[in-house]
Scaffold this active site. Structure first.
Site, short mmCIF file in Angstrom:
data_model
loop_
_atom_site.label_atom_id
_atom_site.label_comp_id
_atom_site.label_asym_id
_atom_site.label_seq_id
_atom_site.Cartn_x
_atom_site.Cartn_y
_atom_site.Cartn_z
N GLN A 1 51.91 99.47 57.87
CA GLN A 1 53.14 99.29 58.21
C GLN A 1 54.03 97.80 57.49
O GLN A 1 55.06 97.84 57.92
CB GLN A 1 53.40 99.40 59.62
N HIS B 1 52.06 97.28 63.38
CA HIS B 1 52.94 96.52 64.35
C HIS B 1 53.26 95.01 63.87
O HIS B 1 52.74 94.11 64.53
CB HIS B 1 52.14 96.46 65.74
N GLU C 1 61.19 102.14 74.04
CA GLU C 1 62.18 101.50 75.10
C GLU C 1 63.24 100.89 74.46
O GLU C 1 63.41 100.29 73.28
CB GLU C 1 61.38 100.27 75.81
N TYR D 1 58.85 91.50 79.44
CA TYR D 1 59.23 92.78 79.24
C TYR D 1 58.05 93.95 79.30
O TYR D 1 58.26 95.07 79.13
CB TYR D 1 59.88 93.07 77.89
N TYR E 1 47.53 106.97 72.67
CA TYR E 1 47.63 108.15 71.59
C TYR E 1 46.38 109.17 72.02
O TYR E 1 46.67 110.39 71.73
CB TYR E 1 47.50 107.64 70.20
CA CA Z 1 58.48 97.08 78.53
#
Ligand code: CA
Length: 410
Positions: free
Chosen positions: A123, A187, A283, A293, A304
């Site tokens: 990624q 990520h 989100e 968060y 997954y």
């Molecule tokens: Ca969250």
């Protein structure tokens, strides 16, 4: 005669949907007066319940203004980030390490030279970018990239000056490294926006693996964070953990999984963020400094492979709830609020590039709550990677297979 009948039918459809799903509520007094069934019709991956009504599967809305999406070019190669230059042209990154300029008619420049090497495996690559608010005078460009070091890869931020002939970035310098490095290629986060004080907001990811995942909660790690730094890469003044022992002063918020959407609301000035969940649990968050968060302690997604994440909880005191979540995922990448006048009914709406969702998600937000959702450009079947508002009030979006679209009033 046609319109009233359609209204009645859509009212019936909405009524049925409302009976089967308690999270649905009609849009009241919003810019779209007609409410529809939620846009998501697939089953969720889990039986997790939202924390409040309207946190997921909100009523659908439909744009009334006739609009169209024009493909300006299909010749980009895995574009990742897009932003406007002061003259309305677009500065674009491509994953493999290229930065170039596109005109609003879709003509592409040659690759701009002088960009430091990126690791584009997985990624990674050349990621988000922004130009200096004072670009017209200083010609400075700031970008995020996955940097290969001997100890591993990391999310880094660099800056440089676009030469007068637009052929090269002069004096490219890495100003910030989101350590620790890790030998993985997933990520990285990678978005960048300027705040109103001229500081840079940067998003990172927790690098995906179970080994690094807990670092989203560690305040001595830059992984899984929203960061706020100066144009020289120093922690910005007034950050929440400034001066606290063993906590990074560049951290603005934490407990994030992989953040690829950052945008400031044009009227409230609040910072909004989107991040990828695992299987379910994408989100939308409104970011406040110093807050947690939740990832990986609370999530509306599952692994997954099927099992619950951690203790399988969705709420915990002291951890922020997302304003909105998606299950199944849409894979929210770049985002922008709309502040233009080209399509007035879109004012202050949030537009999200969906990768696996293969659409542009439009969210109507009122008083910090999502009150309506629409899927745009579904028939294009594209993975939408980033979206920005042009100087002309149109939306410009790029897709993984190389398209640049202009979305505008018909
Ligand atoms: Ca969250």
């Amino acid at each position: 005669m046609g319109k009233p009948i359609l209204t009645i039918i859509s009212g019936i459809i909405f009524g049925l949907a409302a009976c089967s799903s308690p999270s649905v509520k009609p849009v009241e007094n919003g810019p779209d007066s007609s409410a529809h069934a939620p846009v998501e019709t697939k089953s969720p991956n889990s039986d997790y319940k939202p924390a409040f009504a309207g946190q997921t599967r909100i009523a659908g809305v439909k744009t009334k203004t006739p609009y169209e999406a024009t493909v300006l070019t299909s010749d980009l190669k895995s574009p990742w980030g897009i932003t406007s230059l002061p003259d309305g042209r677009l500065l674009i990154t491509e994953k493999e390490g290229v930065m170039l300029i596109a005109t609003v008619s879709g003509q592409l420049s040659a690759p701009i030279t002088g960009i430091p090497k990126v690791n584009s495996a997985g990624q990674g690559g050349l990621l988000g970018l922004r130009v200096d608010p004072d670009f017209s005078n200083n010609r400075m460009v700031y970008w995020v990239f996955s940097e290969p070091l001997t100890e591993g890869n990391l999310t880094s931020v660099a800056k440089g000056k676009l030469s007068a002939d637009e052929k090269t970035i002069e004096g490219a310098t890495v100003i910030y490294r989101a350590t620790p490095a890790y030998k993985g290629t997933l990520h990285y986060g990678g978005r960048i926006v300027f705040d109103k004080n001229g500081n840079l907001i940067i998003s990172t990811g927790e690098r995906s693996d179970l080994e690094t995942r807990p670092q989203a909660q560690y305040l001595n790690s830059a992984l899984g964070k929203v960061l706020r730094i100066t144009k020289d890469g120093k922690p910005a003044a007034g950050n929440p953990f400034t001066g606290q022992n063993d906590k990074r002063p560049e951290i603005f918020s934490y407990g994030h999984r992989n953040v690829q959407g950052l945008a400031f609301h044009p009227e409230t000035g609040d910072l909004w963020e989107t991040e990828f969940g695992p299987r379910g649990g994408d989100e939308l968050n409104r970011i406040e400094p110093g807050k947690n968060y939740g990832w990986p302690i609370i999530t509306y997604g599952i692994e997954y492979s099927g099992p619950k994440v951690g203790d399988g909880i969705q709420q915990k005191e002291g951890l922020e709830q997302p304003v909105y979540y998606w299950d199944p995922v849409i894979s929210p990448s770049g985002i922008t609020f709309y502040s233009g006048s080209n399509i007035p009914e879109w004012k202050n709406n949030l537009f999200i590039g969906g990768l696996s969702g293969m659409h542009i998600d439009r969210l109507v937000i009122e008083k910090n709550k999502v009150v309506g959702e629409e899927r745009l450009l579904v028939s294009e079947e594209q993975r939408f990677r980033d979206i920005t508002e042009g100087k002309d009030g149109a939306l410009y979006t790029i897709t993984d297979n190389g398209r640049l679209y202009r979305i505008h009033k018909k």
